[in-house]
Design a protein around this motif. Structure first.
Motif, short mmCIF file in Angstrom:
data_model
loop_
_atom_site.label_atom_id
_atom_site.label_comp_id
_atom_site.label_asym_id
_atom_site.label_seq_id
_atom_site.Cartn_x
_atom_site.Cartn_y
_atom_site.Cartn_z
N UNK B 101 -4.21 -1.87 5.28
CA UNK B 101 -4.68 -3.11 4.65
C UNK B 101 -5.88 -2.83 3.74
N UNK B 102 -6.82 -2.01 4.27
CA UNK B 102 -8.01 -1.68 3.48
C UNK B 102 -7.65 -0.95 2.21
N UNK B 103 -6.80 0.06 2.35
CA UNK B 103 -6.43 0.85 1.17
C UNK B 103 -5.54 0.02 0.25
N UNK B 104 -4.68 -0.81 0.83
CA UNK B 104 -3.82 -1.68 0.01
C UNK B 104 -4.64 -2.59 -0.87
N UNK B 105 -5.69 -3.20 -0.31
CA UNK B 105 -6.54 -4.10 -1.10
C UNK B 105 -7.24 -3.31 -2.19
N UNK B 106 -7.75 -2.12 -1.85
CA UNK B 106 -8.42 -1.29 -2.87
C UNK B 106 -7.44 -0.87 -3.96
N UNK B 107 -6.23 -0.51 -3.55
CA UNK B 107 -5.22 -0.08 -4.52
C UNK B 107 -4.89 -1.22 -5.48
N UNK B 108 -4.75 -2.44 -4.92
CA UNK B 108 -4.39 -3.59 -5.77
C UNK B 108 -5.48 -3.85 -6.80
N UNK B 109 -6.73 -3.88 -6.36
CA UNK B 109 -7.80 -4.20 -7.31
C UNK B 109 -8.00 -3.05 -8.29
N UNK B 406 1.24 3.72 3.41
CA UNK B 406 1.59 2.31 3.68
C UNK B 406 0.78 1.40 2.76
N UNK B 407 -0.44 1.84 2.46
CA UNK B 407 -1.31 1.03 1.59
C UNK B 407 -0.74 0.86 0.20
N UNK B 408 0.01 1.86 -0.28
CA UNK B 408 0.61 1.73 -1.61
C UNK B 408 1.62 0.59 -1.62
N UNK B 409 2.44 0.54 -0.56
CA UNK B 409 3.43 -0.54 -0.49
C UNK B 409 2.72 -1.89 -0.36
N UNK B 410 1.70 -1.92 0.52
CA UNK B 410 0.97 -3.19 0.70
C UNK B 410 0.24 -3.55 -0.60
N UNK B 411 -0.30 -2.52 -1.27
CA UNK B 411 -1.04 -2.76 -2.50
C UNK B 411 -0.16 -3.39 -3.57
N UNK B 412 1.12 -2.98 -3.65
CA UNK B 412 1.98 -3.56 -4.68
C UNK B 412 2.23 -5.03 -4.40
#
Lengths: 112, 877
Positions: B101-109, B406-412
């Motif tokens: 979740x943390x990396x996903x949010x960072x990836x998205x922004x 997993x963060x990449x998928x969540x980030x998208x």
């Protein structure tokens, strides 16, 4: 068998079967396999193309251009080669022998 | 999702991807579409199987090679780490989800920052493009457009910025192709397309030859407009489009990817100026785009512009007094309004990830308690300390990288949500996607995350002497000492910084919502019409059209009042001009201040419900005889007629330059309440109002209709009235005034919501951190609690002891956070409205909320501590 170990894996055998009666592109192969096996074998795009790469390298299939007007379909179709047809037949015969053995052992009912 | 899939295929299955990546992506897209048709569960199941297959193939393709180049013990460490992860699915799952979740949010922004701020503009050598604007000499801010006179002088004099074009936006009505519609265009003196360096897809771009007097009107159109109007046919070249009632020949089509300065632009056309227009130094509407000549640097170009402007100041002191030229890289100029917001959001999610890391470090420290013996045995049979630390770090890195994947998928998924949530109009946001740079960022963040949360437990465990570790009780082997408390204090400090930032934005937004716009926004429908074409060449036709539409609008059922003005309040600054007071001319060599002006119909103030403060309002008879009248806003009265400057009522003014006046002279007859012109958060309230008979050249009007019912329900009737009056004119911006207000609040609302969300997550994580540490402490001290209660301690005393112990660390964290917030929130100054960074009330509220949260998180384990049965504890001992 031109580089592919025997017995063939389920995806590989199903792809060969799918191409036995018509040239197909990747998406159509997946659709055909799913329809023929009543959804028992569902290939993903990754599995399909990894298998296609190996089949091309083993010269069991070859690429042909997809006919024009197939919309968003993949650009290439695949065709069974003579070696591919032979490999599929050998695999089917191997399976038939296995079925016959199972019948001998009464694991399956004998043919009427 | 498909883009991510294609990217991962290229990265993970290079052998397959070389020939089949596009086909794979197309096949995956069609399978996903089939699955979507069967419902969201089927879609999720499809993607799960697709990702699993991809991962399996990637592993089987790479494992022989990986083992080949990796040192054998490193490969072994990785395998061992994976086994450990699988063996403790609960802890691993929580850790993985937290990191993802943390990396996903960072990836998205970061994807948005990458698309908006970092990715090079799709122009030739975009780093060499500069935007030149006027700026105030004192602080080089308040950037503004140039006059044509200044532009042509700069263009002639500059050697280092070549080629150069002066551009301005133009909205014109396209007629003759179905319903009239408004098109967005860029008209330029000099070829802006030549400066961008992009060749057209077909045809040609316009050149200097297309700008000479008498040359035919030409335009280059966007790929989008080409597809829409001409279905992508090459026959478009040479065809005429009627733009603003004038036939314009299409000479070229730009490529699909060309979106300068943004994707809304439909056409680019040369501006045909008459000699007086070319010489004007008092009409400011051109923004210069220039390309650095070969070998020139931006610094040298700025120095050259300073020299040129110094010459223009001395040659034309009144037009150029106190003005310099400021050159900004185009990539910065396009996004200057959102840069700070995006970096604040990035810093915020970075903080959330750090808090997650601190929590994970605490989790691993707790988990390490059970591994003391294992590590001790490894050391006892020969593993040195470095080897042990490396093993433990590999474990956390594997966890970090798995979380990153997993963060990449969540980030998208987050990225799509974020794009929908951010206010419309952020430049280049459509370019935000997960590309190679974002993937690299995610890998770096994943590795850093693994190191940040893994290093502390690793060092802690490896530091122990094997003999003592083997002797220790595994229940109490680690976790004592200040380390875990320090981590919790750090979490609270970071959470407080975020909470304070969110609090400041919430206060700003609340204050902004309470701002009195100066008129009633209630049940007001507005729409724009621009009168173009030969029918409106003369002023009486324009005035008659506006008055007729207003009168017909008033007859609609439920309509209370109607009027028209050159711009809707809130919607934007509009046009301004110098304000000159006849009785007090400005000293020679100085420039009078510019003031926005509004062209209105007589009933405007009544329809908009703008209160009259002094004097009288404008009537239809104003200007028919004698000197025409104007009304000013109270801020203009205050600014130009201070306590000692007499009464503005009765004063005579003109607007514009002496040689280029909007009107010759007018008498101020009234002062009305200030109206927010450019958004509720904007301080801009200066305005001079004159009737459309006073400024008859004005062509574009915003009509306002106040109704007793739903304003949206009036829209079809309003459209019909305009269509009946003139079917060749297009209606645009048809919306309720409340929508204009909402749009103006959208950036503030979006930044407030996002930062509040991140702060809430941060507080929740910090609370979980406090709770975890206190629970752990209570477990360790269960024996002590039991003995205390056996000796007569009351439950309330035990509770107090635990809470006080926990709150000591929490208060240290809060104190550090307050200090940090005072320092960090200064970076948010431009996002705030009427609230200062480091606002004491906001900081106190944030600190109070966090203290209460920490107290609850301490109290729950404390309550459990009192339930310890002393007899059971003593019997166990």
């Amino acid at each position: 068998m031109a580089g592919l170990p025997s017995p063939l894996t389920t995806p590989v055998f199903q792809i060969l079967l799918s191409l036995a009666d018509a040239d197909r592109h990747g998406y159509a192969v997946i659709q055909d396999v799913a329809a023929r096996t009543q959804g028992e074998v569902r290939l993903t795009a990754s599995t399909l193309y990894a298998a296609i790469k190996r089949l091309l390298e083993a010269r069991l299939i070859q690429e042909v251009e997809a006919p024009a007007g197939t919309g968003g379909a993949p650009r290439r179709c695949y065709r069974l080669t003579r070696e591919g047809r032979r490999a599929a037949r050998e695999e089917a015969e191997r399976m038939a022998r296995a079925v016959a053995m199972a019948r001998d052992k009464r694991l399956l009912p004998r043919k009427a | 999702m498909i883009r991510v899939y294609r990217l991962l295929v290229r990265l993970l299955l290079p052998g397959v991807a070389a020939r089949h990546a596009d086909d794979m992506a197309e096949t995956a897209a069609r399978l996903a579409a089939d699955a979507r048709a069967a419902g969201s569960v089927a879609l999720a199941r499809y993607w799960l199987s697709e990702w699993r297959a991809l991962a399996r193939l990637a592993w089987s393709e790479r494992s022989p090679r990986t083992a080949g180049f990796m040192p054998s013990h490193l490969a072994r460490d990785v395998r061992y780490s994976l086994r450990l992860l699988v063996r403790t699915p609960g802890v691993s799952g929580v850790a993985l989800l937290t990191i993802a979740l943390g990396i996903g949010a960072n990836t998205a922004i970061f994807s948005i920052i990458n698309g908006v701020l970092l990715r090079p503009l799709p122009l030739a050598d975009p780093d060499r493009l500069l935007v030149v604007q006027h700026a105030s000499m004192s602080d080089r801010t308040q950037l503004g457009s140039l006059s044509p006179g200044n532009f042509f002088d700069v263009q002639r004099a500059s050697r280092l910025l070549q080629p150069m074009a002066g551009c301005s936006g133009a909205t014109v009505t396209l007629t003759g192709r179905g319903d009239p519609e408004r098109l967005q265009g860029i008209v330029s003196s000099g070829s802006v397309l030549e400066v961008t360096g992009v060749q057209p897809a077909i045809g040609r771009i316009f050149t200097g030859a297309d700008q000479t007097a008498g040359s035919p009107r030409v335009a280059v159109i966007s790929h989008r407009l080409w597809q829409r109007l001409f279905a992508g046919s090459k026959d478009a070249l040479g065809q005429a489009l009627t733009l603003g009632g004038v036939p314009v020949t299409v000479i070229g089509v730009m490529p699909a990817a060309f979106a300068f300065p943004d994707p809304t632009v439909d056409f680019w056309a040369p501006e045909l100026l008459t000699p007086p227009q070319r010489a004007s130094r008092t009409e400011y509407y051109l923004t210069i785009l220039g390309r650095l000549a070969p070998g020139a640097t931006a610094g040298a170009a700025r120095a050259e512009l300073d020299t040129i402007m110094a010459g223009l100041r001395s040659a034309f002191p009144q037009a150029n007094g106190g003005v310099v030229l400021e050159a900004t890289p185009l990539s910065e100029a396009l996004v200057s309004d959102v840069t700070q917001l995006l970096w604040v959001l990035m810093a915020s999610v970075g903080c959330v990830l750090l808090i997650a890391c601190a929590n994970l470090a605490n989790l691993l420290l707790a988990k390490a308690a059970g591994r003391g013996r294992e590590i001790a045995i490894r050391q006892a049979i020969g593993a040195d300390r470095g080897r042990v630390i490396r093993q433990l770090l590999v474990e956390s890195l594997v966890l970090g990288l798995a979380g990153g994947a997993a963060g990449i998928a969540i980030g998208s998924v987050f990225l799509d949500a974020l794009v929908a949530w951010l206010p419309a109009g952020i430049p280049r946001i459509a370019e935000a996607s997960i590309d190679l740079r974002v993937l690299l960022f995610t890998v770096v963040v994943s590795v850093a995350t693994g190191l940040v949360f893994g290093i502390t437990p690793a060092v802690q465990l490896a530091r122990k002497a094997p003999a003592s570790a083997l002797r220790e009780d595994p229940r109490t082997a680690t976790g004592r000492g200040p380390l875990r408390a320090v981590l919790v204090a750090a979490e609270l400090a970071l959470a407080l910084v975020l909470l304070a930032g969110a609090g400041l934005l919430i206060r700003s937004f609340a204050l902004m919502q309470r701002v009195d716009p100066g008129f009633s926004t209630d049940r007001l429908l507005t729409f724009q019409v621009r009168m173009e074409g030969p029918s409106y060449a003369q002023a009486p036709a324009r005035i008659a059209f506006v008055n007729a539409v207003v009168e017909r609008l008033k007859t609609l059922p439920g309509v209370i009042d109607a009027a028209a003005g050159s711009n809707a309040p809130i919607a934007g600054r509009g046009t301004g001009a110098w304000l000159n007071i006849l009785a007090r001319p400005w000293p020679a060599g100085t420039t009078p201040p510019g003031v926005p002006y509004r062209v209105i119909t007589p009933g405007y103030f009544k329809a908009m419900q703008i209160p009259l403060l002094r004097g009288r309002l404008l009537t239809e008879s104003d200007g028919l005889t004698g000197t025409p009248s104007v009304v000013i806003s109270e801020s203009v009265a205050r600014r130009f007629w201070g306590p000692d400057a007499g009464d503005p009522i009765g004063a005579e003014i003109y607007m514009g330059a002496p040689d280029n006046k909007l009107f010759e002279r007018a008498t101020i007859v009234g002062i009305v309440k200030d109206v927010k012109l450019a958004g509720l958060g904007s301080p801009l309230t200066d305005a001079v109002y004159g009737l459309n008979t006073l400024m008859p050249w004005w062509r574009s009007f915003t009509f306002a209709v106040r109704t007793s019912g739903d304003p949206a329900a009036l829209a079809p009737a309003a459209r019909q009235i305009v269509r009946t009056a003139d079917p060749r004119l297009a209606i645009t911006a048809l919306q309720a005034m409340t929508d204009i207000v909402n749009t103006s609040l959208a950036p503030a609302r979006a930044s407030m919501r996002l930062l509040t969300l991140f702060a809430a997550v941060a507080v929740l994580m910090a609370a979980v951190g406090v709770f975890g540490v206190m629970s752990y402490t209570v477990n360790l001290r269960a024996r002590e609690m039991g003995i205390r209660m056996a000796l007569g301690a009351r439950p309330s005393e035990v509770r107090r002891m635990v809470v006080v112990d926990g709150m000591r660390h929490a208060l240290i964290g809060v104190a550090l956070g307050v200090g940090g917030a005072v320092w960090v929130t200064r970076a948010m100054a431009s996002l705030l409205y009427e609230v200062k960074p480091g606002d004491p009330a906001t900081l106190a509220a944030a600190a109070g909320l966090l203290i209460v949260t920490a107290a609850i998180a301490c109290y729950l384990p404390a309550r459990r501590a009192t339930r310890v049965d002393p007899l059971i504890v003593l019997r166990t001992e």
